[in-house]
Write a protein that holds these residues in place. Structure first.
Motif, PDB file in Angstrom:
ATOM      1  N   GLY A   3      18.832   0.521  -4.213  1.00 53.73           N
ATOM      2  CA  GLY A   3      18.673   0.238  -2.792  1.00 53.73           C
ATOM      3  C   GLY A   3      17.835  -1.013  -2.582  1.00 53.73           C
ATOM      4  N   ASP A   4      17.490  -1.262  -1.346  1.00 57.19           N
ATOM      5  CA  ASP A   4      16.715  -2.451  -0.988  1.00 57.19           C
ATOM      6  C   ASP A   4      15.225  -2.183  -1.177  1.00 57.19           C
ATOM      7  OD1 ASP A   4      16.007  -4.896  -0.023  1.00 57.19           O
ATOM      8  OD2 ASP A   4      16.263  -4.363   2.090  1.00 57.19           O
ATOM      9  N   PRO A   5      14.550  -2.973  -2.054  1.00 60.78           N
ATOM     10  CA  PRO A   5      13.124  -2.739  -2.283  1.00 60.78           C
ATOM     11  C   PRO A   5      12.267  -2.938  -1.044  1.00 60.78           C
ATOM     12  CG  PRO A   5      14.010  -4.337  -3.854  1.00 60.78           C
ATOM     13  CD  PRO A   5      15.085  -4.025  -2.873  1.00 60.78           C
ATOM     14  N   ASP A   6      12.714  -3.814  -0.147  1.00 56.92           N
ATOM     15  CA  ASP A   6      11.932  -4.046   1.072  1.00 56.92           C
ATOM     16  C   ASP A   6      11.820  -2.778   1.905  1.00 56.92           C
ATOM     17  OD1 ASP A   6      11.440  -6.699   0.462  1.00 56.92           O
ATOM     18  OD2 ASP A   6      13.321  -7.362   1.380  1.00 56.92           O
ATOM     19  N   ASN A   7      12.862  -1.945   1.885  1.00 53.18           N
ATOM     20  CA  ASN A   7      12.804  -0.676   2.618  1.00 53.18           C
ATOM     21  C   ASN A   7      11.755   0.246   2.004  1.00 53.18           C
ATOM     22  OD1 ASN A   7      14.816  -1.493   4.344  1.00 53.18           O
ATOM     23  ND2 ASN A   7      16.447  -0.541   3.159  1.00 53.18           N
ATOM     24  N   TYR A   8      11.691   0.262   0.674  1.00 56.47           N
ATOM     25  CA  TYR A   8      10.709   1.115   0.005  1.00 56.47           C
ATOM     26  C   TYR A   8       9.286   0.600   0.233  1.00 56.47           C
ATOM     27  CZ  TYR A   8      14.609   3.213  -2.542  1.00 56.47           C
ATOM     28  OH  TYR A   8      15.748   3.862  -2.878  1.00 56.47           O
ATOM     29  N   ILE A   9       9.136  -0.709   0.185  1.00 51.80           N
ATOM     30  CA  ILE A   9       7.805  -1.302   0.366  1.00 51.80           C
ATOM     31  C   ILE A   9       7.301  -1.050   1.777  1.00 51.80           C
ATOM     32  CG2 ILE A   9       6.536  -3.486   0.427  1.00 51.80           C
ATOM     33  CD1 ILE A   9       8.354  -4.434  -1.878  1.00 51.80           C
ATOM     34  N   SER A  10       8.189  -1.050   2.743  1.00 52.42           N
ATOM     35  CA  SER A  10       7.763  -0.813   4.123  1.00 52.42           C
ATOM     36  C   SER A  10       7.274   0.620   4.339  1.00 52.42           C
ATOM     37  CB  SER A  10       8.911  -1.135   5.093  1.00 52.42           C
ATOM     38  OG  SER A  10       9.986  -0.234   4.876  1.00 52.42           O
ATOM     39  N   LEU A  11       7.597   1.531   3.419  1.00 49.15           N
ATOM     40  CA  LEU A  11       7.124   2.914   3.520  1.00 49.15           C
ATOM     41  C   LEU A  11       5.665   3.073   3.085  1.00 49.15           C
ATOM     42  CD1 LEU A  11      10.220   4.796   2.046  1.00 49.15           C
ATOM     43  CD2 LEU A  11       9.572   4.577   4.453  1.00 49.15           C
ATOM     44  N   LEU A  12       5.134   2.080   2.368  1.00 48.28           N
ATOM     45  CA  LEU A  12       3.768   2.178   1.842  1.00 48.28           C
ATOM     46  C   LEU A  12       2.736   1.929   2.930  1.00 48.28           C
ATOM     47  CD1 LEU A  12       4.141   0.202  -1.510  1.00 48.28           C
ATOM     48  CD2 LEU A  12       4.095   2.670  -1.206  1.00 48.28           C
ATOM     49  N   SER A  13       1.632   2.651   2.851  1.00 46.88           N
ATOM     50  CA  SER A  13       0.533   2.430   3.797  1.00 46.88           C
ATOM     51  C   SER A  13      -0.308   1.245   3.310  1.00 46.88           C
ATOM     52  CB  SER A  13      -0.350   3.679   3.877  1.00 46.88           C
ATOM     53  OG  SER A  13      -1.042   3.871   2.661  1.00 46.88           O
ATOM     54  N   ALA A  14      -1.189   0.771   4.171  1.00 46.08           N
ATOM     55  CA  ALA A  14      -2.060  -0.347   3.811  1.00 46.08           C
ATOM     56  C   ALA A  14      -2.984   0.035   2.652  1.00 46.08           C
ATOM     57  CB  ALA A  14      -2.882  -0.782   5.020  1.00 46.08           C
ATOM     58  N   ALA A  15      -3.461   1.269   2.641  1.00 51.80           N
ATOM     59  CA  ALA A  15      -4.339   1.726   1.563  1.00 51.80           C
ATOM     60  C   ALA A  15      -3.587   1.791   0.236  1.00 51.80           C
ATOM     61  CB  ALA A  15      -4.930   3.090   1.900  1.00 51.80           C
ATOM     62  N   GLN A  16      -2.325   2.202   0.264  1.00 47.45           N
ATOM     63  CA  GLN A  16      -1.537   2.253  -0.960  1.00 47.45           C
ATOM     64  C   GLN A  16      -1.262   0.848  -1.486  1.00 47.45           C
ATOM     65  OE1 GLN A  16       1.705   4.563   0.604  1.00 47.45           O
ATOM     66  NE2 GLN A  16       0.930   6.476  -0.303  1.00 47.45           N
ATOM     67  N   ILE A  17      -0.990  -0.079  -0.597  1.00 47.72           N
ATOM     68  CA  ILE A  17      -0.761  -1.472  -1.018  1.00 47.72           C
ATOM     69  C   ILE A  17      -2.039  -2.052  -1.606  1.00 47.72           C
ATOM     70  CG2 ILE A  17      -0.285  -3.805  -0.163  1.00 47.72           C
ATOM     71  CD1 ILE A  17       1.714  -2.507   1.796  1.00 47.72           C
ATOM     72  N   GLU A  18      -3.175  -1.796  -0.961  1.00 53.57           N
ATOM     73  CA  GLU A  18      -4.463  -2.276  -1.473  1.00 53.57           C
ATOM     74  C   GLU A  18      -4.751  -1.681  -2.852  1.00 53.57           C
ATOM     75  OE1 GLU A  18      -8.205  -4.302  -1.343  1.00 53.57           O
ATOM     76  OE2 GLU A  18      -6.372  -4.521  -0.200  1.00 53.57           O
ATOM     77  N   THR A  19      -4.468  -0.404  -3.025  1.00 53.06           N
ATOM     78  CA  THR A  19      -4.682   0.260  -4.311  1.00 53.06           C
ATOM     79  C   THR A  19      -3.804  -0.377  -5.388  1.00 53.06           C
ATOM     80  OG1 THR A  19      -5.214   2.312  -3.173  1.00 53.06           O
ATOM     81  CG2 THR A  19      -4.658   2.481  -5.494  1.00 53.06           C
ATOM     82  N   LEU A  20      -2.532  -0.613  -5.067  1.00 55.05           N
ATOM     83  CA  LEU A  20      -1.631  -1.233  -6.044  1.00 55.05           C
ATOM     84  C   LEU A  20      -2.006  -2.692  -6.323  1.00 55.05           C
ATOM     85  CD1 LEU A  20       1.791   0.311  -5.023  1.00 55.05           C
ATOM     86  CD2 LEU A  20       0.411   0.826  -7.039  1.00 55.05           C
ATOM     87  N   ARG A  21      -2.626  -3.349  -5.354  1.00 52.83           N
ATOM     88  CA  ARG A  21      -3.111  -4.714  -5.608  1.00 52.83           C
ATOM     89  C   ARG A  21      -4.188  -4.692  -6.683  1.00 52.83           C
ATOM     90  NH1 ARG A  21      -7.208  -8.044  -4.203  1.00 52.83           N
ATOM     91  NH2 ARG A  21      -8.146  -6.567  -2.762  1.00 52.83           N
ATOM     92  N   HIS A  22      -5.085  -3.708  -6.605  1.00 56.34           N
ATOM     93  CA  HIS A  22      -6.123  -3.581  -7.626  1.00 56.34           C
ATOM     94  C   HIS A  22      -5.536  -3.176  -8.973  1.00 56.34           C
ATOM     95  CE1 HIS A  22      -9.423  -4.398  -4.968  1.00 56.34           C
ATOM     96  NE2 HIS A  22      -9.075  -3.425  -4.133  1.00 56.34           N
ATOM     97  N   VAL A  23      -4.492  -2.368  -8.953  1.00 54.98           N
ATOM     98  CA  VAL A  23      -3.793  -2.028 -10.202  1.00 54.98           C
ATOM     99  C   VAL A  23      -3.210  -3.287 -10.814  1.00 54.98           C
ATOM    100  CG1 VAL A  23      -1.790  -0.805 -11.166  1.00 54.98           C
ATOM    101  CG2 VAL A  23      -3.312   0.369  -9.573  1.00 54.98           C
ATOM    102  N   PHE A  24      -2.657  -4.156  -9.981  1.00 57.19           N
ATOM    103  CA  PHE A  24      -2.089  -5.428 -10.447  1.00 57.19           C
ATOM    104  C   PHE A  24      -3.163  -6.312 -11.073  1.00 57.19           C
ATOM    105  CE2 PHE A  24      -0.402  -9.768  -9.644  1.00 57.19           C
ATOM    106  CZ  PHE A  24       0.754  -9.678 -10.402  1.00 57.19           C
ATOM    107  N   GLU A  25      -4.416  -6.156 -10.626  1.00 56.56           N
ATOM    108  CA  GLU A  25      -5.543  -6.903 -11.186  1.00 56.56           C
ATOM    109  C   GLU A  25      -6.104  -6.231 -12.440  1.00 56.56           C
ATOM    110  OE1 GLU A  25      -8.142  -6.962  -7.834  1.00 56.56           O
ATOM    111  OE2 GLU A  25      -7.286  -8.826  -7.056  1.00 56.56           O
TER     112      GLU A  25
END
Length: 159
Positions: A3-25
């Motif tokens: 499917g379209d990843p943008d649809n999945y990414i739009s389901l994430l909350s701001a806290a989940q995105i912030e958490t995954l940003r730290h995982v990326f670091e």
């Protein structure tokens, strides 16, 4: 991921995105929790829910998907080269601090054997580790000999 990843990414909350940003670091759950002011369990739960929403199997893959879609463009994926405590204390003395001190004074400058505010950790070398037990034994002998002589003197006075 199907499917379209943008649809999945739009389901994430701001806290989940912030958490995954730290995982990326390359930060672990405890470090992320400390930064975000939450418990490590909360971080793990945010990651678990993000994995379900993105339909991936691990946290690295989830963070790479977000990075590939430009969610955190200004983030470097590398760990810092040095690890330091947040508050390091006062600066170290300059290298020429011991210049001018006599060698005799340096021999007897062995520091205390117990932790203090200025020296919270035992950093004694071999010389100090040998000298301190000898000094303690010598002081003990002097104290007991003084006590013995006092008791002998009192015994003579009382006779």
């Amino acid at each position: 991921m199907q499917g379209d990843p943008d649809n999945y990414i739009s389901l994430l909350s701001a806290a989940q995105i912030e958490t995954l940003r730290h995982v990326f670091e390359h930060k672990n759950s405890k470090q992320i929790a400390r930064i975000m002011g939450v418990s490590p369990h909360t971080v793990d739960e945010r990651v678990r829910r993000s994995l379900k929403k993105l339909n991936v199997s691990n946290r690295i893959e989830a963070s790479r998907i977000l990075a590939a879609h430009g969610v955190f463009d200004d983030v470097t994926p590398y760990q810092p080269l040095t690890y330091q405590l947040i508050d390091l204390g006062s600066d170290a003395p300059p290298a020429d601090a011991d210049v001018g001190r006599s060698s005799f004074k340096r021999i007897f400058d062995i520091g205390s054997p117990f932790p203090t505010a200025s020296q919270p950790v035992n950093r004694h070398g071999l010389l100090e580790r040998i000298i301190w037990p000898i000094l303690i034994a010598f002081a003990t002998i002097l104290a007991f000999s003084a006590l013995y002589s006092i008791l002998v003197g009192l015994g003579r006075v009382l006779k």
